[in-house]
Enzyme design. Structure first.
Site, PDB file in Angstrom:
ATOM      1  N   ASP A 299       9.483  29.502   0.742  1.00  0.00           N
ATOM      2  CA  ASP A 299       8.955  30.650   1.491  1.00  0.00           C
ATOM      3  C   ASP A 299       7.542  30.840   1.494  1.00  0.00           C
ATOM      4  O   ASP A 299       6.772  29.890   0.913  1.00  0.00           O
ATOM      5  CB  ASP A 299       9.681  31.936   0.985  1.00  0.00           C
ATOM      6  CG  ASP A 299       9.349  32.099  -0.376  1.00  0.00           C
ATOM      7  OD1 ASP A 299       8.752  31.398  -1.241  1.00  0.00           O
ATOM      8  OD2 ASP A 299      10.230  32.897  -1.159  1.00  0.00           O
TER       9      ASP A 299
ATOM     10  N   ASP B   2       5.049  30.747  -3.186  1.00  0.00           N
ATOM     11  CA  ASP B   2       5.892  30.543  -4.149  1.00  0.00           C
ATOM     12  C   ASP B   2       6.697  29.125  -4.373  1.00  0.00           C
ATOM     13  O   ASP B   2       7.019  28.429  -5.269  1.00  0.00           O
ATOM     14  CB  ASP B   2       6.783  31.701  -4.587  1.00  0.00           C
ATOM     15  CG  ASP B   2       7.806  31.550  -5.639  1.00  0.00           C
ATOM     16  OD1 ASP B   2       7.365  31.266  -6.583  1.00  0.00           O
ATOM     17  OD2 ASP B   2       9.245  31.691  -5.273  1.00  0.00           O
TER      18      ASP B   2
ATOM     19  N   TYR C  77      12.342  38.070  -8.214  1.00  0.00           N
ATOM     20  CA  TYR C  77      11.929  37.559  -9.501  1.00  0.00           C
ATOM     21  C   TYR C  77      11.977  39.090 -10.289  1.00  0.00           C
ATOM     22  O   TYR C  77      10.961  39.570 -10.743  1.00  0.00           O
ATOM     23  CB  TYR C  77      10.571  37.195  -9.343  1.00  0.00           C
ATOM     24  CG  TYR C  77      10.353  36.044  -8.952  1.00  0.00           C
ATOM     25  CD1 TYR C  77      10.611  34.956 -10.015  1.00  0.00           C
ATOM     26  CD2 TYR C  77       9.769  35.397  -7.667  1.00  0.00           C
ATOM     27  CE1 TYR C  77      10.528  33.509  -9.651  1.00  0.00           C
ATOM     28  CE2 TYR C  77       9.947  34.103  -7.189  1.00  0.00           C
ATOM     29  CZ  TYR C  77      10.338  33.177  -8.187  1.00  0.00           C
ATOM     30  OH  TYR C  77      10.115  31.821  -7.842  1.00  0.00           O
TER      31      TYR C  77
ATOM     32  N   GLU D  79      16.580  23.940  -3.336  1.00  0.00           N
ATOM     33  CA  GLU D  79      15.182  24.683  -3.436  1.00  0.00           C
ATOM     34  C   GLU D  79      13.929  23.946  -3.976  1.00  0.00           C
ATOM     35  O   GLU D  79      14.426  22.842  -5.006  1.00  0.00           O
ATOM     36  CB  GLU D  79      15.436  26.049  -4.031  1.00  0.00           C
ATOM     37  CG  GLU D  79      14.344  26.702  -4.142  1.00  0.00           C
ATOM     38  CD  GLU D  79      13.698  27.553  -3.036  1.00  0.00           C
ATOM     39  OE1 GLU D  79      13.246  27.231  -2.038  1.00  0.00           O
ATOM     40  OE2 GLU D  79      14.047  28.743  -3.056  1.00  0.00           O
TER      41      GLU D  79
END
Length: 743
Positions: A103, A100, A249, A457
């Protein structure tokens, strides 16, 4: 680590929307209550960057996040097979797809959004990808994802929506190649009893888009994608409900996803029942103005396509209401530097995707208000140019592109830690080309910090709209992609070039014909990260003086005193009077994952029966040895190429003996152990015991994780006045029985 990346609640403004026809004529703008000179805003109207290169690199990012069976000659040398056990727990092959973000979890929902968004870009701007030479590359990336979705749909009413999960995956910071060794790759399924219309609708849309864009190059595959798209949509429509995922999510709903899937199935099949269903479940009145297209809300994209298909005034009005919101006077917050800022989480992700929607709408001359198109296009150009360098810091937010680009994105594999820590090493071992980082705060501030998973991120959904917008920028302004790229990485620590695998060695004791040595075999591999279970080291000895005195091999005794999974293989002749013994770790997994796994120790004693005859000072492997041992898993102290490393008997690193005279290196007397100062060193929780609980508490302290109160003085087990990785290593060795006592 990552926080929830869902919708952001925004204040709605009940005021008239005013849009200028030509934005370049504006002398000033009022942005978030602050006056900003037009000259300070991101630029539009010309080619300011190499958009072909930016697009090329943005597509490459997806290769860095691939999971599954990768080719041996993979274009990124720091990547190899990863997460190869996915699906085994349910008797299926669920390998493939993309991790994703930084990670290693695999989510069907945001992945299908990202792949579908890339597919939409190809649908709208195929010629741009073809002209730039990037069409095959982006189709290949989309297919990598859709191949996984087909695997994840083994029967009509079954769809797997996640491999791996938060508690396990986020407990470590290891490269994707280490996931199978370090995390639980449990598979999660949707079926008639566990519905997930949001995941199903999004996945159906992605596969329907794939069936459109692969028609030209692979009609058979396009037909397969369509079959699965129709079945998955029917499943999601029949068993309605949100997926049960409530971390990372959590879905805001599923109506938008079903409408998105139905819309693309209509575009592909021409079956009006799909369009009717899309309009029924997503009427124009349900379209809002205060967000944009993203993994959790695809109503904005669905609204655009429905408006284009039907020319319905109500849908057109709602599309423009949303695009007007993103204009400087429309309600969205603008940073002083000109970024349309929606959320602290992935601010550039939202801006670049809103830009893509603005491009698609302004390109269509059959819908919308013609007088607004110039402002929409100028908005979109400015947002992309902001991301590429038109911002107060004068730097790109795309890794590996432009000036002052990020070098510390929050991405475990690019970082390349061998200790499962964000702080080791202090640099990234690989360049994560093309990754769009989250982006700045609302005041344009941003820090290039790997630990900041809000602003730094990276994720597959972050890049998705960005790629499409870059395709449009390339279509308008050109810019040549780089040739013969990417080249081999040139950003390695000078020492790291030769030290993926190595041995560190120290003298623990020397005298009276005795030599006690500690060997530490290290695996810090990162090109690619690799688990090894057939490693060994050899110590080469020159026994000339022994043989000259009429003695033999029986007059030297080699003993393995203690080890972490090693066995000793006795003396064998190398050549002439040069012999070696082997410390063999075969059967022990050594990998760049955690301190306990990246290095394995063994202590060996060499004892001559006649101390007046035997000597180690002329041994090939004795060179550079000193003491005492250094337990810091981050340092290279004690590294010696003269104790070579072998993989299944084949030389992997180091130097075997050469002909010629060896110049002895004087030994260093080990430093005496400090005296106990009245503290029970190692007993961090002061329960009268030194055990694994103390070890875990020290680990939490070093990682900055909240824990029960501890005695920090007791944590300084090497008594150097600091609590750091050295103490962690010493305590570990004590608990393993490799250190007899603590101070």
């Amino acid at each position: 680590m990552k926080k929830i990346r869902g919708k952001v609640a925004l204040k709605k403004f009940s005021r008239a929307i005013t849009v200028m026809l030509v934005a370049s004529l504006m002398s000033s703008l009022f942005v978030s209550g602050q006056k900003t000179q037009a000259a300070d805003l991101p630029r539009a109207g010309e080619a300011y960057y190499n958009y072909g290169e930016a697009m090329q690199k943005a597509i490459l990012f997806y290769k860095a996040n691939r999971l599954g069976d990768l080719p041996d000659d993979y274009i990124l040398p720091y990547r190899s097979d990863a997460a190869m056990n996915d699906g085994k727990d349910v008797g299926l092959d669920l390998t493939g797809g993309w991790a994703d973000a930084g990670d290693g979890i695999k989510f069907t929902h945001p992945m299908s959004y990202a792949a579908g968004q890339l597919g939409w870009a190809v649908y709208e701007y195929r010629d741009a990808f073809k002209k730039s030479g990037q069409l095959d590359d982006i189709l290949d990336e989309i297919k990598w994802a859709t191949d996984f979705f087909i695997k994840a749909h083994p029967s009509p009413d079954v769809l797997y929506y996640m491999c791996g999960y938060n508690d396990s995956d986020h407990s470590v910071w290891v490269a994707h190649e280490m996931l199978d060794y370090m995390t639980d790759r449990k598979s999660f399924v949707l079926d008639s009893s566990t519905p997930g219309s949001d995941v199903a609708g999004q996945t159906a849309a992605c596969l329907a888009i794939a069936s459109l864009i692969f028609e030209e190059t692979d009609p058979e595959y396009a037909a397969t994608c369509l079959k699965h798209a129709e079945e998955i949509f029917a499943f999601g429509d029949k068993y309605r409900g949100k997926n049960p995922l409530n971390v990372l999510y959590p879905s805001g709903g599923y109506i938008d996803d079903l409408a998105w899937g139905a819309t693309w199935l209509y575009i592909k099949t021409g079956d009006s029942s799909y369009l009717d269903k899309a309009k029924e479940i997503l009427p124009a009145t349900k379209l809002g103005g205060g967000h944009t297209h993203c993994w959790d809300d695809v109503s904005y994209g669905a609204g655009i396509k429905i408006a284009q298909l039907t020319h319905d005034d109500a849908y057109e009005a709602m599309v423009e209401k949303n695009l007007d919101f993103w204009q400087p006077s429309g309600g969205i917050t603008y940073t002083p530097g000109g970024l349309a800022w929606l959320s602290p989480w992935g601010s550039l992700r939202y801006a670049s995707t809103a830009a893509f929607l603005a491009f698609v709408w302004s390109d269509d001359e059959t819908v919308g208000t013609p007088s607004k198109k110039a402002a929409y296009r100028a908005f979109a150009e400015r947002q992309i140019n902001y991301a590429l360098g038109d911002n107060p810091r004068g730097g790109s937010y795309e890794v590996g592109f432009g000036e002052n680009a990020p070098v510390h994105p929050h991405h475990r594999t690019a970082h390349g830690s061998w200790t499962s820590q964000l702080t080791s090493p202090t640099f990234h071992r690989h360049i994560l080309y093309g990754a769009l980082v989250g982006g700045p705060s609302s005041d344009d501030s941003w820090k290039d910090d790997i630990k900041d998973y809000t602003l730094n991120e990276v994720a597959t959904d972050y890049n998705a709209g960005f790629v499409g917008s870059l395709a449009k920028m390339y279509d308008m302004y050109g810019g040549d992609p780089l040739e013969n790229w990417p080249q081999p990485e040139d950003f390695r620590d000078p020492q790291d070039n030769i030290t993926e695998y190595f041995c560190r060695g120290w003298i623990i004791y020397e005298g009276y014909g005795n030599l006690r040595l500690m060997f530490q075999l290290n695996n810090r591999s990162s090109w690619p990260p690799t688990m090894k279970d057939k490693l060994s080291v050899r110590y080469y000895m020159d026994l000339s003086e022994l043989f000259e005195a009429g003695k033999g091999l029986d007059d030297v005794q080699i003993t393995l005193e203690e080890s972490q999974g090693a066995k000793l293989i006795g003396l064998k002749q190398y050549k002439d009077n040069i012999y070696y013994f082997t410390v063999d770790f075969s059967g022990t997994q050594i990998m760049p994952a955690e301190w306990e796994m990246c290095e394995k120790d063994a202590t060996v004693s060499i004892k001559y029966k006649d101390s007046n005859i035997g000597s180690s000072k002329n041994d090939w492997s004795y060179q550079t040895l000193s003491g005492p041992p250094d337990y810091d898993a981050l340092s290279f102290k004690g590294l010696t190429p003269y104790i070579p490393v072998y993989d299944n008997g084949v030389l992997l690193w180091g130097e075997e003996p050469l002909s010629g005279t060896i110049t002895p290196t004087p030994s260093v007397t080990p430093t005496p152990t400090p005296t106990n100062l009245g503290i029970t060193y190692g007993d961090l929780n002061e329960d009268g015991k030194i055990n694994s609980i103390d070890f875990a508490l020290l680990r939490c302290e070093l990682l900055g994780i909240a824990h029960a109160k501890i005695n920090l003085s007791a944590a300084d087990v090497n008594v150097d006045g600091k609590v750091n990785s050295l103490d962690f290593a010493v305590l570990r060795k004590y608990l393993l029985g490799m250190v007899a006592s603590l101070p």
